[in-house]
Design an enzyme around this catalytic site. Structure first.
Site, mmCIF file in Angstrom:
data_model
loop_
_atom_site.group_PDB
_atom_site.id
_atom_site.type_symbol
_atom_site.label_atom_id
_atom_site.label_comp_id
_atom_site.label_asym_id
_atom_site.label_seq_id
_atom_site.Cartn_x
_atom_site.Cartn_y
_atom_site.Cartn_z
ATOM 1 C CE LYS A 299 -122.208 -7.760 -5.931
ATOM 2 N NZ LYS A 299 -122.635 -9.078 -5.477
ATOM 3 C CG PHE B 128 -124.313 -13.808 -3.943
ATOM 4 C CD1 PHE B 128 -125.540 -13.415 -3.452
ATOM 5 C CD2 PHE B 128 -123.204 -13.015 -3.650
ATOM 6 C CE1 PHE B 128 -125.672 -12.273 -2.668
ATOM 7 C CE2 PHE B 128 -123.318 -11.876 -2.868
ATOM 8 C CZ PHE B 128 -124.562 -11.512 -2.377
ATOM 9 C CE LYS C 87 -125.146 -9.353 3.470
ATOM 10 N NZ LYS C 87 -126.538 -9.586 3.927
ATOM 11 N NE ARG D 67 -124.772 -5.662 1.832
ATOM 12 C CZ ARG D 67 -124.595 -6.602 0.904
ATOM 13 N NH1 ARG D 67 -123.452 -6.738 0.292
ATOM 14 N NH2 ARG D 67 -125.572 -7.423 0.600
ATOM 15 C CG ASP E 24 -134.259 -7.122 3.302
ATOM 16 O OD1 ASP E 24 -133.759 -8.251 3.109
ATOM 17 O OD2 ASP E 24 -135.421 -6.836 2.971
ATOM 18 C CG ASP F 137 -124.256 -10.556 -8.249
ATOM 19 O OD1 ASP F 137 -125.190 -9.757 -8.025
ATOM 20 O OD2 ASP F 137 -123.316 -10.748 -7.460
#
Length: 198
Positions: A176, A153, A12, A182, A70, A156
């Site tokens: 991805k 994860f 992330k 995101r 989130d 997915d």
């Protein structure tokens, strides 16, 4: 401006740094800052959770800015579930496999044309002396009936992404990250920051 990320997830952080690094070159995770801050995500929406996390982490850490996100899966045939409960859909203490098993049970017998879904991400930026910014990003897909791929994860392996003809778990991290919910949210945030400067 020093930015603290309300995450310890290295993937992330890398994704965020690629998009926001020019704006916030001094970016650290909670762990890198030597902090452990656990914010209860009890909001009714992704945005509420992201804002709460960003604002609490900013105040507690003493940093001038904090970024939180989130995210989760929204399934149309389930009236938006799992939604904000995506990480704990099968109940507290359950894992990705349990969540996916429950999702497949709940969607049993639902025809392909009714299996539309999307990943949603709310990204919130809390800043000292300024209003918190919160933006949304989405990735549209179709829920598969069986898992495909071993990357990624969460949901997915069951999230089929039509433009690539693959599940998210069949994509490389680079593929991805280029189309993820995101990514869309972070780019929307960047646009808001650009407009502020203009």
């Amino acid at each position: 401006m020093k930015l603290i990320l309300a995450t310890n997830n290295a993937h992330k952080m890398r994704e965020i740094f690629e998009i926001l690094g020019a704006e916030f070159p001094d970016m650290v995770t909670l762990k890198q800052a030597g902090l452990e801050i656990d914010v209860e995500e009890d909001g009714c929406t992704f945005a509420e959770n992201a804002i709460k996390k960003a604002e609490e982490v900013r105040k507690t850490s003493g940093y001038s800015a904090a970024l939180a996100d989130d995210s989760g899966l929204i399934v149309d045939a389930l009236n938006g579930a799992p939604g904000v409960y995506s990480a704990r859909y099968a109940g507290e203490g359950h894992n990705d496999a349990d969540n996916n098993a429950k999702l497949m049970r709940d969607m049993e017998g639902v025809a392909t044309e009714r299996r539309t879904c999307r990943f949603a991400s709310a990204v919130a930026l809390a800043r000292e002396g300024k209003e918190t910014i919160c933006v949304m990003g989405y990735a549209e897909g179709i829920l598969l009936t069986e898992a495909r791929g071993s990357n990624g994860f969460g949901y997915d392996p069951y999230f089929f992404y039509p433009p690539f003809g693959k599940s998210f778990a069949e994509l490389s991290a680079e593929e991805k990250n280029a189309v993820s919910h995101r990514k869309h949210a972070l780019e929307a945030l960047l646009e808001v920051l650009r407009q502020e400067k203009a």
